[in-house]
Design a protein around this motif. Structure first.
Motif, PDB file in Angstrom:
ATOM      1  N   ARG A   1      31.996 -10.465   7.925  1.00  0.00           N
ATOM      2  CA  ARG A   1      31.067 -10.644   6.790  1.00  0.00           C
ATOM      3  C   ARG A   1      30.200 -11.897   6.949  1.00  0.00           C
ATOM      4  O   ARG A   1      29.930 -12.620   5.974  1.00  0.00           O
TER       5      ARG A   1
ATOM      6  N   GLU B   1      36.106  -5.490   4.621  1.00  0.00           N
ATOM      7  CA  GLU B   1      36.324  -5.746   3.206  1.00  0.00           C
ATOM      8  C   GLU B   1      35.097  -5.264   2.423  1.00  0.00           C
ATOM      9  O   GLU B   1      33.974  -5.625   2.727  1.00  0.00           O
ATOM     10  N   GLY B   2      35.317  -4.429   1.455  1.00  0.00           N
ATOM     11  CA  GLY B   2      34.204  -3.902   0.680  1.00  0.00           C
ATOM     12  C   GLY B   2      33.740  -2.539   1.133  1.00  0.00           C
ATOM     13  O   GLY B   2      32.843  -1.952   0.529  1.00  0.00           O
TER      14      GLY B   2
ATOM     15  N   TYR C   1      27.611  -2.654   3.945  1.00  0.00           N
ATOM     16  CA  TYR C   1      28.784  -2.752   3.082  1.00  0.00           C
ATOM     17  C   TYR C   1      28.619  -1.794   1.908  1.00  0.00           C
ATOM     18  O   TYR C   1      27.524  -1.710   1.323  1.00  0.00           O
ATOM     19  N   GLN C   2      29.703  -1.131   1.573  1.00  0.00           N
ATOM     20  CA  GLN C   2      29.636  -0.250   0.412  1.00  0.00           C
ATOM     21  C   GLN C   2      29.528  -1.074  -0.875  1.00  0.00           C
ATOM     22  O   GLN C   2      28.793  -0.716  -1.779  1.00  0.00           O
ATOM     23  N   ARG C   3      30.263  -2.198  -0.935  1.00  0.00           N
ATOM     24  CA  ARG C   3      30.180  -3.094  -2.094  1.00  0.00           C
ATOM     25  C   ARG C   3      29.586  -4.420  -1.624  1.00  0.00           C
ATOM     26  O   ARG C   3      30.191  -5.144  -0.826  1.00  0.00           O
ATOM     27  N   ASN C   4      28.389  -4.711  -2.109  1.00  0.00           N
ATOM     28  CA  ASN C   4      27.668  -5.912  -1.712  1.00  0.00           C
ATOM     29  C   ASN C   4      27.819  -7.009  -2.757  1.00  0.00           C
ATOM     30  O   ASN C   4      28.321  -6.780  -3.866  1.00  0.00           O
ATOM     31  N   ALA C   5      27.362  -8.206  -2.388  1.00  0.00           N
ATOM     32  CA  ALA C   5      27.572  -9.381  -3.241  1.00  0.00           C
ATOM     33  C   ALA C   5      26.874  -9.254  -4.579  1.00  0.00           C
ATOM     34  O   ALA C   5      27.410  -9.678  -5.608  1.00  0.00           O
TER      35      ALA C   5
END
Length: 344
Positions: free
Chosen positions: A76, A96-97, A293-297
């Motif tokens: 990441r 992760e994510g 990423y599937q889940r971003n910041a």
């Protein structure tokens, strides 16, 4: 209180409620990626144009090779990455994510060479070019090369094989193809982003596609594998390769599209064509993937990434042929557009 004082006070209250943070704004809008050198010229043009047309986003991409890009993605340290080798299930499980892998363009891997007089139209049969890269055929005037090239006078010159020095998706695709057509290769070096190349002072290494291209160009008698766009850009000669149907095929948009037409794209959008059927198919062509990423910041970052994907599927595809890549088939464009909704 006069009008000027009132406006000053109001501005002060606004600043207190909504403090301006230049560092946060910069972090939010600047996106970085790394990875495959194979699609770098095309991606570089996409991101330059996108950043020019969208003043709220600036996108940088560093061509490090697919292996380094995948590591950056897992760690990441980037907002997205790119890989010609996609990712393995074990690698995806480490993200992760969650990961979303999207094929964004495609291209051919060509075998380029540097011979005195720049002879064109060199033909390499499918039982010959694996043995060249195995170091079994060591001189250009070898009878096995000459047999398919009756019209060419090949020099009595040692062959210098140029391979990738880094962890490379181009190597991944090339060595999988060699393994598909040659039992000796399959049982020897095998396939991967890095392999155990035969030990020889005539097998030399260079980093990334541009490094291999430059080494071929500087070394009389050299032969190596690079992405088509690099060969066109550097004006190095490309061999015609014998396909599964027995025909010698020159790389180009038409032969590359014929190869990709044989691909069956599964639900995860990862497919390989290691030894394609079809009389017009060029033997070595592949999709190349962008990794998200599937889940971003933040939702804002995810939105920009989805916008970048859409740009690549529309305006970006228009540049593909011009820059030596293969435009995605329409069914692939549709599948990528649906999968991109997972980027959140």
């Amino acid at each position: 209180m006069n009008k000027l004082c009132f406006m000053s006070c109001l501005f002060g209250v606004f600043l207190n409620l909504f403090p301006f943070n230049p560092a946060a704004a910069e972090e939010k809008l600047r996106l970085t990626g790394s990875g495959a050198s194979f699609p770098f010229p095309l991606y570089s043009a996409w991101f330059k144009n996108y950043s020019r047309d969208h003043k709220d986003a600036n996108i940088d991409y560093q061509a490090k090779g697919s292996g380094a890009g995948v590591l950056d993605f897992i760690n990441r340290t980037v907002d997205f990455a790119a890989s010609d080798a996609a990712m393995t299930p074990d690698e995806i499980a480490k993200v992760e994510g969650g990961a979303v892998l999207l094929p964004m363009t495609a291209g051919e891997i060509v075998i380029s060479y540097n011979l005195p007089g720049n002879p064109q139209g060199l033909k390499l049969s499918r039982d010959v070019y694996p043995d060249i890269f195995l170091g079994k055929i060591t001189r250009w005037n070898d009878a096995r090369i000459q047999s398919a090239n009756a019209g060419l006078k090949l020099p009595d010159l040692p062959i210098t094989v140029v391979r990738r020095a880094d962890s490379s998706g181009t190597t991944f695709v090339f060595t999988h193809h060699l393994g598909a057509v040659s039992p000796s290769w399959r049982q020897g070096p095998g396939a991967g982003t890095t392999v155990n190349w035969p030990s020889s002072d005539k097998i030399v290494a260079a980093p990334k596609n541009d490094g291999v291209t430059a080494t071929i160009k500087q070394t009389p008698g050299a032969i190596g594998y690079i992405e088509y766009a690099y060969a066109v850009g550097a004006r190095v000669e490309m061999a015609e390769l014998q396909n599964k149907a027995g025909r010698f095929i020159r790389p180009g948009a038409e032969s590359g599209q014929a190869t990709l037409a044989t691909a069956q794209l599964p639900e995860n959008l990862i497919a390989w064509v290691q030894d394609p059927d079809g009389e017009k198919s060029y033997p070595i062509a592949t999709f190349t993937w962008m990794l998200f990423y599937q889940r971003n910041a933040t939702p804002a970052k995810a939105k920009i990434l989805r916008d970048v994907v859409e740009y690549g599927l529309t305006e970006g595809q228009k540049l593909s042929t011009k820059m030596g890549y293969i435009p995605l088939p329409e069914n692939v464009v549709s599948a990528v557009r649906v999968a991109a909704r997972k980027i959140q």
